[in-house]
Design a protein around this motif. Structure first.
Motif, PDB file in Angstrom:
ATOM      1  N   SER A 103       1.718   1.689 -41.225  1.00 28.85           N
ATOM      2  CA  SER A 103       0.458   2.282 -40.776  1.00 28.85           C
ATOM      3  C   SER A 103      -0.763   1.434 -41.122  1.00 28.85           C
ATOM      4  O   SER A 103      -1.797   1.540 -40.461  1.00 28.85           O
ATOM      5  CB  SER A 103       0.298   3.684 -41.381  1.00 28.85           C
ATOM      6  OG  SER A 103       0.321   3.628 -42.795  1.00 28.85           O
ATOM      7  N   GLY A 138       1.163  11.148 -38.871  1.00 30.27           N
ATOM      8  CA  GLY A 138       1.343   9.753 -38.499  1.00 30.27           C
ATOM      9  C   GLY A 138       1.018   9.469 -37.035  1.00 30.27           C
ATOM     10  O   GLY A 138       1.203  10.309 -36.163  1.00 30.27           O
ATOM     11  N   GLN A 149      -0.386   3.173 -34.457  1.00 27.44           N
ATOM     12  CA  GLN A 149      -0.768   2.371 -35.626  1.00 27.44           C
ATOM     13  C   GLN A 149       0.414   1.550 -36.131  1.00 27.44           C
ATOM     14  O   GLN A 149       0.261   0.383 -36.503  1.00 27.44           O
ATOM     15  CB  GLN A 149      -1.274   3.284 -36.745  1.00 27.44           C
ATOM     16  CG  GLN A 149      -2.674   3.804 -36.565  1.00 27.44           C
ATOM     17  CD  GLN A 149      -3.131   4.577 -37.796  1.00 27.44           C
ATOM     18  OE1 GLN A 149      -2.333   5.235 -38.462  1.00 27.44           O
ATOM     19  NE2 GLN A 149      -4.411   4.510 -38.097  1.00 27.44           N
TER      20      GLN A 149
END
Length: 326
Positions: free
Chosen positions: A97, A133, A137
């Protein structure tokens, strides 16, 4: 090199820099998961001291893990310090991430290989599984890592029968398309969970290979790594397809690694609670590396011969992976 009581060479440590993540994974699904107070977590300087002590004892490879290591404040300082040690490899496990922001700096610090956790390529499923999440990314992080030029980049996917087993061919195609390695991991009984039955969701490596061989031609690779993955390859591709099988294909006999948790526990086996407290020594004897090294050598006598995982939903190890180090 460190030798444990079963005469196995220990030349690889996994150093966890934090127990915190920015989104959850299959090993950290509990609503009740708690985190350690900051004072209990090793400082970056203490982590560097542990790394240096292991290297002086003959360890050649260090992997930085978490939690999610790239959310630790000033963590690049640690990478730069460890990158100056006489290592064969400095590597990283991340959920990807924050990789886009750090890929070039990690390469400059001496990181050679990166493992990226990725269980699904479905954006909606990814968000549901991780709570917060963002798949894009992670994909941006993968592309940034490829552009930075690491020696190898590997995806890690924990496979559950009714969650993402049907996506295994899709994940392999993605890896092949982007010249990535990929490993599929059998779920391990770490931490108490309520979201699924481990017995009903278990999917063995053999089942996954059978599934993949209906889509791809797989050839076993002879040049096995020293790690737990057993690799196969699609002819004409440079990508390696690995299977990590703590249940069905026990790899304890070739185990060459130990872990140090973020709180300074030297964990001798992922599947057992045998541990030594390095934080106490670091703080009781600051700067005395010889005491630290002797404690590490003594701890090798605690390393169990093997783990004994079952599919019982009662966890054999109560700590989650964020507290263990990936």
């Amino acid at each position: 090199m460190l030798i444990d009581r079963f005469n196995r060479t220990i030349d690889y440590i996994r150093l966890s820099v934090t127990d915190r993540c920015d989104f959850r994974c299959v090993y950290c699904m509990s609503e009740d998961m708690t985190f350690m107070p900051r004072a209990q977590v090793l400082t970056l300087e203490e982590l560097a001291e542990v790394g240096a002590a292991f290297v002086e004892l003959g360890v050649k490879k260090i992997r930085i893990t978490g939690g999610e290591p790239l959310i630790r404040r000033n963590v690049m300082q640690l990478f730069r310090t460890l990158g100056q040690l006489p290592l064969q490899e400095l590597t990283l496990t991340t959920n990807g991430s924050h990789l886009a922001q750090h890929a070039n700096a990690l390469k400059a610090a001496g990181v050679k290989r990166i493992n990226i956790s990725l269980d699904t390529l479905d954006a909606d499923k990814f968000k549901a599984l991780t709570r917060t999440g963002d798949l894009n990314q992670v994909l941006d992080g993968i592309h940034a890592a490829r552009a930075a030029g690491f020696e190898r980049i590997k995806l890690n996917a924990v496979v559950l029968k009714n969650r993402n087993a049907d996506e295994v061919p899709t994940l392999v195609r993605f890896a092949l398309e982007h010249q990535l390695d990929i490993s599929f991991i059998e779920e391990m009984p770490l931490g108490a969970i309520t979201e699924h039955s481990r017995a009903l969701e278990f999917c063995s490596s053999a089942e996954l290979r059978d599934q993949l061989q209906t889509v791809f031609t797989l050839e076993p690779l002879d040049n096995e790594s020293a790690g737990p993955s057993r690799y196969w390859q699609v002819p004409g591709s440079t990508s390696r397809i690995g299977f990590i099988s703590p249940h069905s294909e026990n790899f304890c006999a070739s185990c060459n690694r130990v872990r140090v948790s973020a709180e300074g526990k030297l964990l001798l086996c992922l599947g057992n609670d045998h541990a030594a407290d390095l934080r106490h020594l670091l703080r009781a004897h600051p700067g005395d590396r010889e005491i630290l090294k002797q404690a590490i050598v003594n701890a090798m006598q605690l390393k169990p011969e093997k783990h004994h995982f079952t599919h019982d939903d009662t966890p054999q190890i109560v700590r989650f992976m964020n507290a263990t180090g990936g």
